[in-house]
Design a protein around this motif. Structure first.
Motif, PDB file in Angstrom:
ATOM      1  N   SER A 118       0.828  -1.203   0.000  1.00 16.60           N
ATOM      2  CA  SER A 118       0.000   0.000   0.000  1.00 16.60           C
ATOM      3  C   SER A 118       0.865   1.256   0.000  1.00 16.60           C
ATOM      4  CB  SER A 118      -0.939   0.015   1.208  1.00 16.60           C
ATOM      5  OG  SER A 118      -0.212   0.075   2.415  1.00 16.60           O
ATOM      6  N   GLN A 122       1.585   0.092   5.047  1.00 20.75           N
ATOM      7  CA  GLN A 122       1.030  -0.614   6.195  1.00 20.75           C
ATOM      8  C   GLN A 122       0.373  -1.936   5.824  1.00 20.75           C
ATOM      9  OE1 GLN A 122      -1.356   1.787   8.756  1.00 20.75           O
ATOM     10  NE2 GLN A 122       0.105   3.459   8.774  1.00 20.75           N
ATOM     11  N   LEU A 123       0.059  -2.125   4.548  1.00 19.50           N
ATOM     12  CA  LEU A 123      -0.611  -3.340   4.093  1.00 19.50           C
ATOM     13  C   LEU A 123       0.133  -3.927   2.903  1.00 19.50           C
ATOM     14  CD1 LEU A 123      -4.260  -1.940   4.011  1.00 19.50           C
ATOM     15  CD2 LEU A 123      -3.271  -3.367   5.810  1.00 19.50           C
ATOM     16  N   ILE A 135      -4.713 -10.003   2.264  1.00 16.99           N
ATOM     17  CA  ILE A 135      -4.153  -8.717   2.661  1.00 16.99           C
ATOM     18  C   ILE A 135      -3.607  -8.873   4.072  1.00 16.99           C
ATOM     19  CG2 ILE A 135      -4.627  -6.290   3.148  1.00 16.99           C
ATOM     20  CD1 ILE A 135      -6.809  -6.441   0.991  1.00 16.99           C
ATOM     21  N   TYR A 136      -2.372  -8.422   4.278  1.00 18.83           N
ATOM     22  CA  TYR A 136      -1.706  -8.531   5.577  1.00 18.83           C
ATOM     23  C   TYR A 136      -1.373  -7.135   6.075  1.00 18.83           C
ATOM     24  CZ  TYR A 136      -1.039 -13.374   4.164  1.00 18.83           C
ATOM     25  OH  TYR A 136      -1.248 -14.655   3.741  1.00 18.83           O
ATOM     26  N   ARG A 137      -1.618  -6.888   7.365  1.00 19.21           N
ATOM     27  CA  ARG A 137      -1.275  -5.618   8.000  1.00 19.21           C
ATOM     28  C   ARG A 137       0.140  -5.713   8.538  1.00 19.21           C
ATOM     29  NH1 ARG A 137      -4.070  -1.473   9.180  1.00 19.21           N
ATOM     30  NH2 ARG A 137      -6.068  -2.525   8.953  1.00 19.21           N
ATOM     31  N   LEU A 138       0.983  -4.710   8.228  1.00 16.83           N
ATOM     32  CA  LEU A 138       2.359  -4.706   8.666  1.00 16.83           C
ATOM     33  C   LEU A 138       2.560  -3.994   9.999  1.00 16.83           C
ATOM     34  CD1 LEU A 138       4.202  -4.014   5.309  1.00 16.83           C
ATOM     35  CD2 LEU A 138       3.853  -6.195   6.468  1.00 16.83           C
ATOM     36  N   THR A 139       1.649  -3.115  10.359  1.00 18.79           N
ATOM     37  CA  THR A 139       1.765  -2.380  11.619  1.00 18.79           C
ATOM     38  C   THR A 139       0.544  -2.659  12.483  1.00 18.79           C
ATOM     39  OG1 THR A 139       0.743  -0.426  10.645  1.00 18.79           O
ATOM     40  CG2 THR A 139       3.150  -0.537  10.619  1.00 18.79           C
TER      41      THR A 139
END
Length: 140
Positions: A118, A122-123, A135-139
């Protein structure tokens, strides 16, 4: 070899060739603002200044290099697919300033269709050849 060519003059900005110890060139892609280009070799990814051809960073891969990739909109992060062993690969997110991997998502080797990060880094999105998008969240 790969070439960065000035569209106005038609002259080479840089000629990027395979380098001893880091393997053959397998992929390349530009940052969103076109200020940098990632050149993917068999065992490393070089980030070059797209205007001068000067190296900004060298990201050390494992085993057989990376494939695919994208920069975050601000150019601070790079995402690519790294083979780990015969059955597994990781979608890895790199900090382009430090060369550190800040996140990894393990997936079945050879199953990746497309990846992206993104604009706010963050994604990450991963689409597989089996028709699944995650979809994976990094934070937090």
């Amino acid at each position: 070899d790969g070439r960065l060519i000035d569209q106005t003059t038609g002259r080479d900005i840089a000629v990027v060739e395979p380098e001893s110890g880091i393997g053959a060139i397998s992929d390349s892609f530009f940052s969103y603002d076109n200020s940098a280009v990632a050149i993917v070799y068999s065992y490393h990814t070089r980030i070059l200044d797209a205007r001068s051809g000067e190296q900004r960073a060298l990201l050390c891969e494992t085993l057989n290099g990376a494939s695919g990739g994208a920069f975050s909109a601000d150019g601070k992060y790079l995402i690519d697919v790294m083979p780990i062993d015969t059955d597994t690969e990781h979608v890895a997110v790199w900090d382009t300033a430090t060369g550190a991997i800040i996140a990894r998502v393990p997936i079945v080797r050879g199953s990746t269709w497309d990846i992206d990060i993104s604009a706010d880094a963050q994604l990450i999105a991963i689409s597989t050849q089996r028709g699944v998008s995650s979809i994976y969240r990094l934070t937090p």
